[in-house]
Design a protein around this motif. Sequence first.
Motif, PDB file in Angstrom:
ATOM      1  N   UNK A   1       0.844  -1.197   0.000  1.00 30.83           N
ATOM      2  CA  UNK A   1       0.000   0.000   0.000  1.00 30.83           C
ATOM      3  C   UNK A   1       0.880   1.248   0.000  1.00 30.83           C
ATOM      4  N   UNK A   2       0.311   2.331  -0.491  1.00 25.67           N
ATOM      5  CA  UNK A   2       1.027   3.605  -0.495  1.00 25.67           C
ATOM      6  C   UNK A   2       0.378   4.563   0.490  1.00 25.67           C
ATOM      7  N   UNK A   3       1.157   5.491   1.010  1.00 24.96           N
ATOM      8  CA  UNK A   3       0.645   6.514   1.919  1.00 24.96           C
ATOM      9  C   UNK A   3       0.342   7.758   1.093  1.00 24.96           C
ATOM     10  N   UNK A   4      -0.904   8.203   1.130  1.00 24.36           N
ATOM     11  CA  UNK A   4      -1.288   9.350   0.324  1.00 24.36           C
ATOM     12  C   UNK A   4      -0.726  10.632   0.938  1.00 24.36           C
ATOM     13  N   UNK A   5      -0.509  11.682   0.129  1.00 29.28           N
ATOM     14  CA  UNK A   5       0.125  12.915   0.625  1.00 29.28           C
ATOM     15  C   UNK A   5      -0.539  13.526   1.847  1.00 29.28           C
ATOM     16  N   UNK A   6      -1.884  13.460   1.939  1.00 30.18           N
ATOM     17  CA  UNK A   6      -2.560  14.103   3.064  1.00 30.18           C
ATOM     18  C   UNK A   6      -2.181  13.431   4.385  1.00 30.18           C
ATOM     19  N   UNK A   7      -1.857  12.136   4.351  1.00 24.10           N
ATOM     20  CA  UNK A   7      -1.450  11.449   5.574  1.00 24.10           C
ATOM     21  C   UNK A   7      -0.105  11.964   6.072  1.00 24.10           C
TER      22      UNK A   7
ATOM     23  N   UNK B   1      -0.823  15.902   7.271  1.00 24.31           N
ATOM     24  CA  UNK B   1      -1.623  16.014   8.490  1.00 24.31           C
ATOM     25  C   UNK B   1      -1.105  15.123   9.622  1.00 24.31           C
ATOM     26  N   UNK B   2       0.027  14.470   9.431  1.00 19.88           N
ATOM     27  CA  UNK B   2       0.648  13.607  10.442  1.00 19.88           C
ATOM     28  C   UNK B   2      -0.352  12.565  10.955  1.00 19.88           C
ATOM     29  N   UNK B   3      -0.663  11.613  10.111  1.00 24.44           N
ATOM     30  CA  UNK B   3      -1.615  10.569  10.452  1.00 24.44           C
ATOM     31  C   UNK B   3      -0.983   9.537  11.391  1.00 24.44           C
ATOM     32  N   UNK B   4      -1.813   8.611  11.864  1.00 26.00           N
ATOM     33  CA  UNK B   4      -1.330   7.561  12.764  1.00 26.00           C
ATOM     34  C   UNK B   4      -0.275   6.703  12.073  1.00 26.00           C
ATOM     35  N   UNK B   5      -0.487   6.398  10.808  1.00 30.18           N
ATOM     36  CA  UNK B   5       0.487   5.574  10.088  1.00 30.18           C
ATOM     37  C   UNK B   5       1.845   6.256  10.014  1.00 30.18           C
TER      38      UNK B   5
END
Length: 209
Positions: free
Chosen positions: A84-90, A93-97
């Motif tokens: 899977x890839x991490x999308x730019x917004x993650x 916005x400093x997501x959990x992943x």
Amino acid sequence: MAFLPVGNGHPRAIPPTKGQLKFLLGAIDYFTKWIEACPRTKITTENVQRFTWRNIVCSILWAYHCTPQSTTQEMPYRITYGADAMIPVEVRETSHRCQAFNGEQNAQELAADLDLVDELREEAQIHEEACKLRASRRYNPCSFRVGNLVWRLLGEARKDTSDGKLAPTWGGPFRVVEDLENGAYRLEELSGKSIPRTWNATHLKFYFS
């Protein structure tokens, strides 16, 4: 995203309005169908660049490659790289992943994903073939033979109104007695009584007892 209006490659003026506005600059987002427009006294390169797809093409491509497709049920990115890839917004916005990211663990999981990528691609191919088959059945009418039993689509005039909304959509079974070789068939009731008109294959489906 589309830019409007243009004529022979050049902006086209409209009748002058209040404030000497002569041009209407508009854009349509093909994904959300959102329309944006603003009047301008003149069209400049800066105006056009604000609306052109070139400013958002990277985000669009990234979103496409990270979105499960209806045909394969998988993301193109995952089929290619096995992960899977991490999308730019993650990231922004400093997501959990992003916060829980562990480089060493991620490397181990990537190696494991690469071992399974062939299986993933085969599964995606199966989904794609199944999707094509469903589309083929939907848009290519069935071919019937003499002697086949079929359901016949009931029009509103043939439905039993006493059943209200629960009235059956299909009636039958009927027997195919002649193939006119143009997608039309002659039918008869099981008792042998002939149906006076011909029926198109799109209004018939196999009857299985």
